[in-house]
Design an enzyme around this catalytic site. Structure first.
Site, mmCIF file in Angstrom:
data_model
loop_
_atom_site.group_PDB
_atom_site.id
_atom_site.type_symbol
_atom_site.label_atom_id
_atom_site.label_comp_id
_atom_site.label_asym_id
_atom_site.label_seq_id
_atom_site.Cartn_x
_atom_site.Cartn_y
_atom_site.Cartn_z
ATOM 1 N N ASN A 80 0.714 -1.251 0.112
ATOM 2 C CA ASN A 80 -0.104 -0.019 0.083
ATOM 3 C C ASN A 80 0.770 1.274 0.082
ATOM 4 O OD1 ASN A 80 -1.830 1.926 0.649
ATOM 5 N ND2 ASN A 80 -2.123 1.246 2.553
ATOM 6 N N LYS A 122 -0.208 4.365 -0.212
ATOM 7 C CA LYS A 122 -0.697 5.591 0.329
ATOM 8 C C LYS A 122 -0.664 6.753 -0.393
ATOM 9 C CE LYS A 122 0.274 3.354 4.745
ATOM 10 N NZ LYS A 122 0.244 3.410 6.321
ATOM 11 N N HIS A 175 -9.354 0.676 4.588
ATOM 12 C CA HIS A 175 -7.964 0.886 5.609
ATOM 13 C C HIS A 175 -8.392 1.682 6.612
ATOM 14 C CE1 HIS A 175 -4.085 2.053 6.250
ATOM 15 N NE2 HIS A 175 -3.711 1.251 5.729
ATOM 16 N N GLU A 180 -7.133 4.181 8.062
ATOM 17 C CA GLU A 180 -6.646 5.561 7.638
ATOM 18 C C GLU A 180 -7.893 6.128 7.229
ATOM 19 O OE1 GLU A 180 -3.056 5.174 5.619
ATOM 20 O OE2 GLU A 180 -2.137 4.693 7.376
ATOM 21 N N GLU A 237 -5.648 -5.803 10.312
ATOM 22 C CA GLU A 237 -4.454 -4.404 10.602
ATOM 23 C C GLU A 237 -4.847 -3.779 11.774
ATOM 24 O OE1 GLU A 237 -2.382 -3.209 6.841
ATOM 25 O OE2 GLU A 237 -4.036 -2.023 6.809
HETATM 26 C C1 PEP Z 1 -0.764 -0.300 5.690
HETATM 27 O O1 PEP Z 1 -0.574 0.856 5.573
HETATM 28 O O2 PEP Z 1 -1.522 -1.149 5.650
HETATM 29 C C2 PEP Z 1 0.441 -0.572 6.722
HETATM 30 C C3 PEP Z 1 0.519 -1.919 7.362
HETATM 31 O O3 PEP Z 1 1.622 0.328 6.824
HETATM 32 P P1 PEP Z 1 2.944 -0.141 7.606
HETATM 33 O O4 PEP Z 1 3.378 -1.243 6.982
HETATM 34 O O5 PEP Z 1 3.751 1.081 7.392
HETATM 35 O O6 PEP Z 1 2.449 -0.188 9.066
#
Ligand code: PEP
Length: 251
Positions: free
Chosen positions: A9, A11, A95, A97, A167
């Site tokens: 991802n 982002k 997600h 975020e 997550e």
């Molecule tokens: C994510 O953006 O889904 C994520 C898990 O980020 P990170 O690996 O940076 O923690």
């Protein structure tokens, strides 16, 4: 046997030129990787150019979000069929975020997931508890609500087009990874929940990814867990060598 998925991802990072450079670096590093579904999720504006660059590769393309309507007066939104048109096979939905900053709810996750499936995309549906929720002992309850709401009304057959990403919010971008045991515990819970909602064969088949500070040095331990079928990777997916090392966890 469930084919593992390693998804990056990106982002809100990378111009088109930077995205192309990343893909150019990544392709040779994973060209020989077998038995792993490798996916990258650039920003919307880079999707179609990255799709062209990936055409001769074993890397698939995801968007980071979608809308649930096919077309209409919905300024700023992108429909699943347009993501397909741009070359995507996958889309990340829900997600943390988006839940935290953009008002995503289990209801909108559900609408988006249904629309993505109808358009022929694979939906990577994200769930996970905050630190406060974990400390309050509410992890399973939160994840259960997110999954039963986000996947409400789907058929067992359509679950073939769903990948679940667990997550824990406290582990995303923080450098704190859930321990292998902590992650496995929630993954096993999610699989049993999928069995309850959609039946045993759907539960056996569904891929459940872990996300939260996955790095080359912790991926092996996570992937050794019975119910962890891959990773959704943020920070470490922004560099070709670290993402390739994660995708090559079995080498
Ligand atoms: C994510 O953006 O889904 C994520 C898990 O980020 P990170 O690996 O940076 O923690």
């Amino acid at each position: 046997m469930r084919t593992p998925v390693i998804a990056g991802n990106w982002k809100l990072f990378k111009t088109i030129a930077e995205a192309m450079a990343l893909v150019d670096g990544l392709k040779p590093l994973v060209a020989g990787t077998k038995g792993v579904e490798i996916v990258v999720a650039p920003v919307f504006t880079a999707l179609s150019r990255v799709a062209e660059a990936l055409a001769d590769s074993n890397i698939r393309l995801a968007a980071q979000d979608c809308y649930w309507e096919e077309e209409g007066a919905f300024t700023g939104e992108v429909a699943p069929k347009l993501l397909k048109d741009a070359g995507c096979s996958h889309v990340i939905i829900g997600h943390s975020e988006r839940r935290q900053y953009f008002g995503e709810t289990d209801e909108t996750v559900n609408k988006k997931t249904r629309a993505a499936i109808a358009a022929g995309l694979t939906a990577i549906v994200c769930v996970g508890e905050t630190l406060a929720e974990r400390e309050a002992g509410a992890t399973f309850a939160v994840v259960e609500t997110q999954i039963s709401g986000g996947l409400a009304g789907l058929s067992a057959a359509s679950l073939e087009q769903v990948v679940i990403a667990y997550e824990p919010v406290w582990a995303i971008g923080t450098g704190k990874t859930a321990s292998d045991t902590q992650a496995q515990e929630v993954h096993a819970f999610i699989r049993s929940l999928v069995a309850k909602l959609f039946g045993n064969s759907a539960a056996d088949a569904v891929r459940i990814l872990y996300g939260g500070s996955v790095k080359p040095d912790n991926v092996k331990g996570l992937m050794a867990q019975a119910d962890i079928d891959g990773a959704l990777v943020g920070g470490a997916s922004l560099k070709a060598d670290s993402f390739a090392a994660i995708a090559n966890f079995g080498a």
